[in-house]
Design a protein around this motif. Structure first.
Motif, mmCIF file in Angstrom:
data_model
loop_
_atom_site.group_PDB
_atom_site.id
_atom_site.type_symbol
_atom_site.label_atom_id
_atom_site.label_comp_id
_atom_site.label_asym_id
_atom_site.label_seq_id
_atom_site.Cartn_x
_atom_site.Cartn_y
_atom_site.Cartn_z
ATOM 1 N N ILE A 100 13.616 6.875 -15.823
ATOM 2 C CA ILE A 100 13.216 6.219 -14.581
ATOM 3 C C ILE A 100 13.194 4.730 -14.895
ATOM 4 N N ALA A 101 14.105 3.966 -14.314
ATOM 5 C CA ALA A 101 14.277 2.554 -14.665
ATOM 6 C C ALA A 101 14.104 1.660 -13.436
ATOM 7 N N ASN A 102 14.039 0.354 -13.713
ATOM 8 C CA ASN A 102 13.974 -0.644 -12.636
ATOM 9 C C ASN A 102 12.881 -0.330 -11.619
ATOM 10 N N VAL A 103 11.690 -0.003 -12.115
ATOM 11 C CA VAL A 103 10.577 0.278 -11.216
ATOM 12 C C VAL A 103 10.202 -1.005 -10.480
ATOM 13 N N ARG A 104 10.215 -0.936 -9.165
ATOM 14 C CA ARG A 104 9.850 -2.078 -8.335
ATOM 15 C C ARG A 104 8.597 -1.731 -7.544
ATOM 16 N N ARG A 105 7.607 -2.586 -7.667
ATOM 17 C CA ARG A 105 6.341 -2.368 -6.960
ATOM 18 C C ARG A 105 6.316 -3.196 -5.679
ATOM 19 N N GLY A 106 5.147 -3.659 -5.285
ATOM 20 C CA GLY A 106 5.048 -4.435 -4.051
ATOM 21 C C GLY A 106 5.460 -3.628 -2.839
ATOM 22 N N VAL A 107 6.282 -4.224 -1.988
ATOM 23 C CA VAL A 107 6.678 -3.554 -0.750
ATOM 24 C C VAL A 107 7.789 -2.528 -0.965
ATOM 25 N N PHE A 134 -3.256 0.990 -4.420
ATOM 26 C CA PHE A 134 -2.529 -0.265 -4.432
ATOM 27 C C PHE A 134 -1.802 -0.471 -5.750
ATOM 28 N N PHE A 135 -2.125 0.297 -6.766
ATOM 29 C CA PHE A 135 -1.580 0.109 -8.098
ATOM 30 C C PHE A 135 -1.106 1.449 -8.645
ATOM 31 N N PRO A 136 -0.224 1.440 -9.670
ATOM 32 C CA PRO A 136 0.159 2.689 -10.311
ATOM 33 C C PRO A 136 -1.045 3.309 -10.997
ATOM 34 N N PRO A 137 -1.069 4.634 -11.209
ATOM 35 C CA PRO A 137 -2.205 5.278 -11.851
ATOM 36 C C PRO A 137 -2.463 4.671 -13.225
ATOM 37 N N SER A 138 -3.741 4.588 -13.615
ATOM 38 C CA SER A 138 -4.089 3.976 -14.893
ATOM 39 C C SER A 138 -3.740 4.878 -16.069
ATOM 40 N N LYS A 139 -3.686 6.193 -15.859
ATOM 41 C CA LYS A 139 -3.345 7.126 -16.929
ATOM 42 C C LYS A 139 -2.163 7.967 -16.485
ATOM 43 N N ILE A 140 -1.081 7.887 -17.204
ATOM 44 C CA ILE A 140 0.143 8.598 -16.843
ATOM 45 C C ILE A 140 0.424 9.669 -17.879
ATOM 46 N N GLU A 141 0.597 10.888 -17.439
ATOM 47 C CA GLU A 141 0.872 11.999 -18.344
ATOM 48 C C GLU A 141 2.277 11.859 -18.911
ATOM 49 N N PRO A 142 2.415 11.746 -20.253
ATOM 50 C CA PRO A 142 3.725 11.475 -20.845
ATOM 51 C C PRO A 142 4.617 12.705 -21.009
ATOM 52 N N ARG A 143 4.241 13.841 -20.482
ATOM 53 C CA ARG A 143 5.039 15.054 -20.615
ATOM 54 C C ARG A 143 5.131 15.751 -19.267
ATOM 55 N N MET A 177 0.855 -1.191 0.000
ATOM 56 C CA MET A 177 0.000 0.000 0.000
ATOM 57 C C MET A 177 0.883 1.230 0.000
ATOM 58 N N VAL A 178 0.509 2.224 -0.819
ATOM 59 C CA VAL A 178 1.328 3.417 -0.979
ATOM 60 C C VAL A 178 0.470 4.643 -0.757
ATOM 61 N N LEU A 179 0.996 5.626 -0.055
ATOM 62 C CA LEU A 179 0.316 6.898 0.094
ATOM 63 C C LEU A 179 0.697 7.792 -1.056
ATOM 64 N N LEU A 180 -0.304 8.295 -1.757
ATOM 65 C CA LEU A 180 -0.063 9.164 -2.894
ATOM 66 C C LEU A 180 -0.473 10.575 -2.526
ATOM 67 N N ALA A 181 0.451 11.514 -2.649
ATOM 68 C CA ALA A 181 0.146 12.899 -2.322
ATOM 69 C C ALA A 181 -0.396 13.612 -3.549
ATOM 70 N N LEU A 216 5.543 6.484 -6.361
ATOM 71 C CA LEU A 216 6.704 5.826 -5.778
ATOM 72 C C LEU A 216 7.025 6.387 -4.398
ATOM 73 N N HIS A 217 7.744 5.585 -3.633
ATOM 74 C CA HIS A 217 8.157 5.958 -2.275
ATOM 75 C C HIS A 217 9.617 6.395 -2.233
ATOM 76 N N ARG A 218 10.420 5.893 -3.176
ATOM 77 C CA ARG A 218 11.871 6.091 -3.105
ATOM 78 C C ARG A 218 12.457 6.125 -4.515
ATOM 79 N N VAL A 219 13.382 7.050 -4.748
ATOM 80 C CA VAL A 219 14.120 7.137 -6.015
ATOM 81 C C VAL A 219 15.600 6.966 -5.699
#
Length: 227
Positions: A120-127, A29-38, A1-5, A164-167
């Protein structure tokens, strides 16, 4: 679970460089369904590359080759060809579709000049909910603060659009300009990784950096205290 501001800046929601407060918190619980590409920034904008970018990209990389090769994986013989660029685009599109990576080219707003790239690479979800950031800038545009602005914008994209929580980022110990960029954005040095990445044909040590959402948005940390 992630808090999104969800940030409110000058009365509008969005990924911008300024920050005045958090409008609300939502759970996802999931990444946004629509991501702004710019991503729009004060002097720059970041956008997804496309096939029409090849010539300008290849020209900038060519004139910057001696400036870049020390810091990058070894360039293949066909590195700047149209075919190689198309392979890059296919890989970028696949990563984007799978929520594994997000690659952008960096343009100057005043004249639409290509100045570099950021991924932005190696995106890891879950915990984990984290990623790794990498970037390059053309020689003619170095030392103008562009990369600091671009990294800030990419972090906004990662925290706002990707939840994301951490970069994370890694630099060669002698790459002081890149380390300076990360520190200006707010990254912390976390240690040294021995023979971490194969750069310019050799396994080399890297200094590791990281940035948390609450470090990027201090007001977000204050909100978390209420949970």
């Amino acid at each position: 679970m992630v808090l999104l501001a969800i940030r409110t800046v000058n009365g509008k929601n969005g990924a911008v460089t300024g920050f005045e407060g958090i409008g609300e918190l939502v759970l996802t619980f999931f990444p946004p369904s629509k991501i702004e590409p710019r991503v729009s920034l004060p002097r720059l904008y970041l956008r997804q590359p496309n096939k029409n970018d090849w010539r300008e990209w290849a020209e900038l990389r060519a004139i910057s080759r001696d400036f870049l090769v020390e810091w990058e994986p070894r360039w293949p013989d066909d590195a700047l060809t149209r075919a190689a660029f198309r392979r890059r685009l296919a890989r970028y599109a696949e990563d984007w579709a799978r929520d594994q990576g997000y690659s952008f080219l960096i343009y100057r707003r005043s004249d639409d000049a290509l100045v570099g790239g950021i991924t932005i690479a190696n995106v890891r979800r879950g915990v984990a909910q984290c990623c790794t950031i990498g970037y390059w800038i053309g020689r003619p545009y170095a030392r103008n603060g562009y990369m600091t602005e671009a990294v800030h914008g990419a972090c906004s994209f990662g925290f706002d659009q990707l939840s994301l929580h951490r970069v994370e980022a890694a630099c060669l110990p002698r790459n002081y300009p890149s380390q300076g960029v990360l520190r200006k954005v707010g990254f912390r040095e976390e240690g040294l990784a021995k023979k971490y990445l194969k750069i310019d044909g050799r396994w080399q040590d890297h200094v590791l950096f990281a940035l948390l959402r609450e470090e990027f948005y201090p007001s977000f940390a204050d909100e978390l205290k209420h949970f």
